[in-house]
Design a protein around this motif. Sequence first.
Motif, PDB file in Angstrom:
ATOM      1  N   ASP A  77       0.858  -1.186   0.000  1.00 54.44           N
ATOM      2  CA  ASP A  77       0.000   0.000   0.000  1.00 54.44           C
ATOM      3  C   ASP A  77       0.895   1.237   0.000  1.00 54.44           C
ATOM      4  O   ASP A  77       1.730   1.404   0.887  1.00 54.44           O
ATOM      5  CB  ASP A  77      -0.891  -0.022   1.246  1.00 54.44           C
ATOM      6  CG  ASP A  77      -1.910   1.102   1.262  1.00 54.44           C
ATOM      7  OD1 ASP A  77      -1.747   2.094   0.522  1.00 54.44           O
ATOM      8  OD2 ASP A  77      -2.887   0.988   2.023  1.00 54.44           O
ATOM      9  N   PRO A  78       0.756   2.134  -1.007  1.00 51.29           N
ATOM     10  CA  PRO A  78       1.614   3.332  -1.036  1.00 51.29           C
ATOM     11  C   PRO A  78       1.443   4.213   0.200  1.00 51.29           C
ATOM     12  O   PRO A  78       2.365   4.909   0.600  1.00 51.29           O
ATOM     13  CB  PRO A  78       1.154   4.085  -2.291  1.00 51.29           C
ATOM     14  CG  PRO A  78       0.370   3.103  -3.088  1.00 51.29           C
ATOM     15  CD  PRO A  78      -0.133   2.067  -2.152  1.00 51.29           C
ATOM     16  N   ALA A  79       0.261   4.159   0.823  1.00 52.70           N
ATOM     17  CA  ALA A  79       0.009   4.988   1.992  1.00 52.70           C
ATOM     18  C   ALA A  79       0.550   4.365   3.276  1.00 52.70           C
ATOM     19  O   ALA A  79       0.815   5.065   4.246  1.00 52.70           O
ATOM     20  CB  ALA A  79      -1.493   5.237   2.142  1.00 52.70           C
ATOM     21  N   VAL A  85      -2.456  -3.833  -0.972  1.00 52.23           N
ATOM     22  CA  VAL A  85      -3.654  -3.494  -1.737  1.00 52.23           C
ATOM     23  C   VAL A  85      -3.713  -4.441  -2.938  1.00 52.23           C
ATOM     24  O   VAL A  85      -2.681  -4.948  -3.387  1.00 52.23           O
ATOM     25  CB  VAL A  85      -3.628  -2.027  -2.221  1.00 52.23           C
ATOM     26  CG1 VAL A  85      -3.737  -1.068  -1.054  1.00 52.23           C
ATOM     27  CG2 VAL A  85      -2.374  -1.735  -3.025  1.00 52.23           C
ATOM     28  N   PRO A  86      -4.908  -4.704  -3.455  1.00 54.22           N
ATOM     29  CA  PRO A  86      -4.988  -5.564  -4.644  1.00 54.22           C
ATOM     30  C   PRO A  86      -4.209  -4.964  -5.812  1.00 54.22           C
ATOM     31  O   PRO A  86      -4.270  -3.764  -6.065  1.00 54.22           O
ATOM     32  CB  PRO A  86      -6.492  -5.592  -4.950  1.00 54.22           C
ATOM     33  CG  PRO A  86      -7.158  -5.244  -3.663  1.00 54.22           C
ATOM     34  CD  PRO A  86      -6.222  -4.293  -2.962  1.00 54.22           C
ATOM     35  N   ALA A  87      -3.451  -5.811  -6.495  1.00 51.93           N
ATOM     36  CA  ALA A  87      -2.687  -5.407  -7.676  1.00 51.93           C
ATOM     37  C   ALA A  87      -2.737  -6.569  -8.652  1.00 51.93           C
ATOM     38  O   ALA A  87      -1.835  -7.405  -8.660  1.00 51.93           O
ATOM     39  CB  ALA A  87      -1.256  -5.054  -7.305  1.00 51.93           C
ATOM     40  N   PRO A  88      -3.809  -6.653  -9.454  1.00 46.75           N
ATOM     41  CA  PRO A  88      -3.965  -7.817 -10.340  1.00 46.75           C
ATOM     42  C   PRO A  88      -2.758  -8.045 -11.241  1.00 46.75           C
ATOM     43  O   PRO A  88      -2.190  -7.104 -11.788  1.00 46.75           O
ATOM     44  CB  PRO A  88      -5.204  -7.445 -11.164  1.00 46.75           C
ATOM     45  CG  PRO A  88      -5.946  -6.465 -10.330  1.00 46.75           C
ATOM     46  CD  PRO A  88      -4.892  -5.702  -9.580  1.00 46.75           C
TER      47      PRO A  88
END
Length: 201
Positions: A77-79, A85-88
């Motif tokens: 997650d960049p934050a 976070v999902p990253a297909p």
Amino acid sequence: MLTQLRPAFVLIVALTGITGLAYPLAMTGIAGLVFSSQAAGSIVLRDGKPIGSALIGQSFTSARYFQGRPSATSAADPADAAKTVPAPYNAGNSAGSNLGPTSADLATRVKADLDARQVENPELPVPVDLVTASGSGLDPDISPEAALFQVSRVATARALPEARLRALVESKIEGRLLGVLGEPRVNVLALNLALDDLGSR
């Protein structure tokens, strides 16, 4: 004592050099020569530019394209680097979701995907590979049934006859390896490239 330890040290160094350095380098070199395309990532080029890999799926979200299996891969997650976070189709993080058959989250996601796909083509049962992710999350292929299931949507979006798209799908079906290994499959990227070519004729 040193006389007894010296052969052990020499053997460790020699075996480390042979099995840890020479052998892997030799196998990498041979693989690069014999399977040069696969060793370079099986990159697919269009007009001299890389557009994907034949071995790694990618996300096609437009109704004008055939779509692959869901992907459960994620990224940092960049934050908040402690979260994901999902990253297909994130090839740097190949993995399944690790959700088992009793998982409520998995059941909810599959049910939502199933309902959306059924609206897309209410005449046919939804192929399982269109609503379930693979263990790697990177599959570039779908079953012929999954490709044929999507013909109606793609034909409508592109104003093309369904029979023409069915013929295109059937021409892209790859059989079992050596006639016995694996299942018949369709590479989604290759199918979509042929689809774009079909539309330009």
